[in-house]
Design an enzyme around this catalytic site. Sequence first.
Site, mmCIF file in Angstrom:
data_model
loop_
_atom_site.group_PDB
_atom_site.id
_atom_site.type_symbol
_atom_site.label_atom_id
_atom_site.label_comp_id
_atom_site.label_asym_id
_atom_site.label_seq_id
_atom_site.Cartn_x
_atom_site.Cartn_y
_atom_site.Cartn_z
ATOM 1 C CG ASN A 1 10.418 6.214 8.207
ATOM 2 O OD1 ASN A 1 9.318 5.979 8.709
ATOM 3 N ND2 ASN A 1 10.552 6.951 7.117
ATOM 4 C CG LEU B 1 16.243 -4.544 5.673
ATOM 5 C CD1 LEU B 1 17.052 -3.846 6.766
ATOM 6 C CD2 LEU B 1 14.755 -4.539 6.045
ATOM 7 C CE LYS C 1 12.919 10.151 -3.763
ATOM 8 N NZ LYS C 1 13.875 11.003 -3.029
ATOM 9 C CB THR C 2 7.485 5.211 1.175
ATOM 10 O OG1 THR C 2 8.342 6.143 1.846
ATOM 11 C CG2 THR C 2 7.079 4.121 2.150
ATOM 12 N NE ARG D 1 19.830 -11.006 0.394
ATOM 13 C CZ ARG D 1 19.884 -11.477 1.647
ATOM 14 N NH1 ARG D 1 20.459 -12.633 1.901
ATOM 15 N NH2 ARG D 1 19.348 -10.782 2.652
ATOM 16 C CB ALA E 1 -0.243 -3.171 3.588
ATOM 17 C CE1 TYR F 1 -1.286 5.207 1.292
ATOM 18 C CE2 TYR F 1 -3.448 5.160 0.260
ATOM 19 C CZ TYR F 1 -2.561 4.680 1.214
ATOM 20 O OH TYR F 1 -2.950 3.678 2.065
ATOM 21 C CE1 TYR G 1 10.803 -6.752 -8.333
ATOM 22 C CE2 TYR G 1 12.131 -8.575 -7.521
ATOM 23 C CZ TYR G 1 12.029 -7.266 -7.934
ATOM 24 O OH TYR G 1 13.146 -6.464 -7.955
#
Length: 316
Positions: free
Chosen positions: A35, A64, A92-93, A107, A115, A146, A160
Amino acid sequence: MEQKKVLVTGGAGFLGSHLCQRLVDQGHDVLCVDNFFTGSKNNVLSLLGKPNFELMRHDVTFPLYVEVDQIYNLACPASPVHYQFDPVQTTKTSVHGAINVLGLAKRVKARILQASTSEVYGDPEIHPQPETYRGRVNTFGPRACYDEGKRCAETLFHDYEQQHDLSIRVMRIFNTYGPHMHPNDGRVVSNFIVQALKNEPITLYGDGSQTRSFCYVDDLIDGMMAMMALEEDKTGPVNVGNPDEYSIRELAEKIVALTGSKSEITYRPLPQDDPTQRCPDITKAKKLLNWQPSTKLEEGLAKTISYFDQLLKISG
Ligand code: NAD
Ligand code: UDP
Ligand code: UDP
């Protein structure tokens, strides 16, 4: 070697641009997503015309949908000045960004590398820091957006893997420097080099006795790619960095000497929660990845100084 479709988020940043270059050189089909908050097109300018490179403006906090084989998730401002500029967006990022790239990896069944950072150890009381150390982080301070964002991202990667059987890699990156850092990035190596080249005062925070261990970018990218290539799953987080430790004052003196600068040191207040010491224990990386850094600080600094020297000449 088999050509892979590789997504690099934060690919127009400092580390991401080096990674994209290496992947493109190896013949992979690279999708760089950014971005441009702290990164820039200039960092990937030499790749823009290549048929196996694609640049997409996108914020990872939004979903995405693309088809890829591997994902390197680097999107996140890394300099305290920039991650504290909009702390809510930083969290959020890290958190929404991780959920989206993990959902994508799930998916399309892609292997995915996060990172992460030595900041997960906060201001450590164990020295050097092994991966088993759980850290000392303030949840309620300027670095929390952070540190806690990155810690939560590690948890999401862990879950996950457990819950959806994803092939994940978590790399805890220690202070890394080199060409393509932004001249106004705010991190110590770029700040001191730019100040020294302009013969401006070197801004030393606190008394300069705090320590860091600096890894040259080429070594770091070697470690990152080795980790992605590793066939072994469920390894847990791995520290990657250079264990040669220096005080920030020593770093300032080295940079002044290497640039032949007339700059003098000026003292500024130590920012809140600034870690007093940091050094990676890289025993695990050595064993697992057969990796260790090979660039000495003076050698890496010389290359970085030459990069900024050119850049300042062009920009005037
Ligand atoms: P950088 O700031 O140069 O690069 C980060 C990139 O991510 C930039 O191009 C930025 O525009 C992009 N970005 C930020 N938010 C985004 C968003 N919401 N969506 C899409 N793109 C976004 O920093 P870097 O040093 O290259 O760091 C890369 C990664 O490595 C970061 O995740 C950072 O936390 C991690 N890391 C770096 C270091 C280091 O010393 N360089 C140390 C520890 C961890
Ligand atoms: N997601 C994405 N790209 C994909 C698949 C998923 O960005 O190709 C996002 C999606 O928006 C979702 C998140 O990733 O919110 C997590 O996906 P997951 O499948 O784990 O969870 P769910 O969709 O069930 O919330
Ligand atoms: N620092 C400094 N002057 C500067 C920038 C940073 O003395 O102009 C110090 C900072 O206080 C910290 C160290 O250098 O102790 C490393 O700072 P940086 O922002 O590069 O990274 P981090 O603190 O996240 O390791």
